[in-house]
Design an enzyme around this catalytic site. Structure first.
Site, short mmCIF file in Angstrom:
data_model
loop_
_atom_site.label_atom_id
_atom_site.label_comp_id
_atom_site.label_asym_id
_atom_site.label_seq_id
_atom_site.Cartn_x
_atom_site.Cartn_y
_atom_site.Cartn_z
CB SER A 163 -0.83 -0.08 1.23
OG SER A 163 -1.31 1.39 1.30
CE1 TYR A 176 -4.38 -2.09 4.78
CE2 TYR A 176 -3.33 -0.05 4.38
CZ TYR A 176 -3.92 -1.25 4.01
OH TYR A 176 -3.95 -1.51 2.57
CE LYS A 180 -1.50 -3.78 3.10
NZ LYS A 180 -1.83 -5.04 2.26
P1 NAD Z 1 -11.52 -6.11 -0.36
O1 NAD Z 1 -11.73 -6.19 0.74
O2 NAD Z 1 -12.09 -6.40 -1.74
O3 NAD Z 1 -10.18 -7.45 -0.76
C1 NAD Z 1 -9.80 -8.22 0.16
C2 NAD Z 1 -10.00 -9.52 0.05
O4 NAD Z 1 -9.09 -10.27 1.33
C3 NAD Z 1 -11.37 -9.84 0.34
O5 NAD Z 1 -11.86 -10.87 -0.73
C4 NAD Z 1 -11.37 -10.85 1.53
O6 NAD Z 1 -12.48 -11.85 2.07
C5 NAD Z 1 -9.95 -11.14 1.80
N1 NAD Z 1 -9.40 -11.61 2.75
C6 NAD Z 1 -9.50 -10.87 4.26
N2 NAD Z 1 -9.00 -11.55 5.05
C7 NAD Z 1 -8.65 -12.76 4.60
C8 NAD Z 1 -7.87 -13.96 5.18
N3 NAD Z 1 -7.62 -13.99 6.49
N4 NAD Z 1 -7.54 -15.06 4.53
C9 NAD Z 1 -7.97 -14.81 3.15
N5 NAD Z 1 -8.58 -13.94 2.51
C10 NAD Z 1 -8.88 -12.66 3.35
O7 NAD Z 1 -10.20 -4.98 -0.78
P2 NAD Z 1 -9.06 -4.65 -1.81
O8 NAD Z 1 -9.02 -3.30 -2.02
O9 NAD Z 1 -9.14 -5.53 -2.95
O10 NAD Z 1 -7.42 -5.34 -0.99
C11 NAD Z 1 -6.90 -6.14 -1.45
C12 NAD Z 1 -5.36 -5.80 -0.87
O11 NAD Z 1 -5.02 -4.42 -1.58
C13 NAD Z 1 -5.47 -5.48 0.52
O12 NAD Z 1 -4.05 -6.14 0.92
C14 NAD Z 1 -5.24 -4.18 0.82
O13 NAD Z 1 -4.65 -3.89 1.93
C15 NAD Z 1 -4.53 -3.69 -0.58
N6 NAD Z 1 -4.82 -2.22 -1.04
C16 NAD Z 1 -5.92 -1.70 -1.24
C17 NAD Z 1 -6.04 -0.29 -1.53
C18 NAD Z 1 -7.49 0.31 -2.35
O14 NAD Z 1 -7.53 1.30 -2.28
N7 NAD Z 1 -8.36 -0.80 -2.39
C19 NAD Z 1 -4.95 0.48 -1.38
C20 NAD Z 1 -3.84 -0.04 -1.12
C21 NAD Z 1 -3.87 -1.47 -0.76
#
Ligand code: NAD
Length: 278
Positions: A163, A176, A180
């Site tokens: 992130s 968080y 990261k």
């Molecule tokens: P999201 O909530 O749609 O996806 C996260 C997924 O991880 C979900 O499908 C959830 O069920 C799964 N998950 C959660 N805990 C779990 C576990 N213990 N075991 C297996 N699966 C698990 O959100 P996203 O935005 O798609 O996030 C995906 C990644 O991207 C994350 O690591 C998040 O920190 C990172 N991220 C997202 C953003 C953003 O702006 N969306 C920014 C920076 C980083």
């Protein structure tokens, strides 16, 4: 998903017959990565939590409808036995593993003085320990299997979903941001440790991407406008923006890239508040 047709994706990115495991792939960024890597020819294992089985099955159907092969595999990435069982299932089905996208992640913030140990631990367990467990299981598999047939290439490729908060401090989300920063260092350390075995490990650091994890920051016009003050490029990111970066990093086009973080944030790490000020 991509402007390029699947045949061009396969030709350019060369993932045909590569086996990719993507964690947290029932939604958001993981789903977008699964669809795009599937279009580029990879066999895709779609990891999900037990509660997301229907969504994961839908992702598999979408990959198969586009001519690819996919399997859904349930596992909580923070649980060692579940991660190891997941790897066995993937190798039983597809015979090997070439790519891991360690994407699963959660937020659970609080003012620091009120953050419980459980809140701290939950986020560290999923985001950081989950990346450790999945990367370790993947690397063990990379080391024990013969190289992928075809032209010489890396013996394994890992992308850790970090992130912009690996570098931007984030008040009220200490667990968080710390997780990261750890993920980024894990990726760099593994790149150094396993370079000699030609295993590449990189991180992708998204900014604000339109998914469920951050719905409150884009759901209303007012929230979106406030968010945009942080993004020099002037738009929120979409899941495909991140998936395209991941595709590059798992393909041979990035064969000399390891230990890197690719920021995908429209310039969010470039101090937008300093435009015309400071
Ligand atoms: P999201 O909530 O749609 O996806 C996260 C997924 O991880 C979900 O499908 C959830 O069920 C799964 N998950 C959660 N805990 C779990 C576990 N213990 N075991 C297996 N699966 C698990 O959100 P996203 O935005 O798609 O996030 C995906 C990644 O991207 C994350 O690591 C998040 O920190 C990172 N991220 C997202 C953003 C953003 O702006 N969306 C920014 C920076 C980083």
């Amino acid at each position: 998903m991509s402007a390029l047709p699947a045949t061009a994706l396969r030709e350019v990115f060369g993932l045909s017959h590569a086996v990719a495991l993507i964690t947290g792939a029932a939604s958001g960024l993981g789903r977008a990565c699964a669809l795009l890597l599937g279009q580029a020819g990879a066999y895709v294992a779609v990891n999900h939590l037990p509660g997301s089985a229907a969504a994961a099955a839908a992702v598999c159907r979408d990959i198969e409808a586009a001519g690819g092969q996919a399997m859904a595999v349930a596992a909580d990435v923070s649980q060692q036995e579940e991660v190891e069982a997941m790897l066995r299932q993937v190798v039983d089905r597809f015979g090997r593993l070439d790519i891991l996208v360690a994407n699963a992640g959660i937020e659970n913030g609080a003012p620091f003085q009120d953050m419980t140990l459980q809140q701290w631990q939950q986020v560290i367990d999923v985001n950081l320990t989950g990346s450790f467990l999945c990367a370790r299981a993947a690397i063990r598999q990379f080391l024990r299997q013969p190289p992928q047939p075809g032209p010489p290439r890396a013996n394994g490729r890992i992308v850790c979903m970090s992130s912009v908060h690996q570098i931007i401090p984030w008040a009220f989300q200490a667990n968080y941001a710390t997780s990261k920063a750890g993920v980024a260092m894990l990726a760099r350390t593994l790149a150094q440790e396993f370079g000699p075995q030609r295993i590449r490990v990189n991180a992708v650091a998204p900014g604000a991407i339109r998914t469920d994890i951050n719905r409150p920051v884009w759901e209303t016009q007012a929230a979106l406008e406030e968010l945009l003050t942080l993004i020099p490029y002037g738009r929120i990111g979409e899941p495909r923006d991140v998936a395209q970066a991941v595709l590059f990093l798992v393909s041979d086009l990035s064969d000399y890239v390891t230990g890197a973080t690719l920021y995908v944030g429209g310039g969010m790490t470039d101090y937008a508040a300093f435009r015309g000020a400071g």
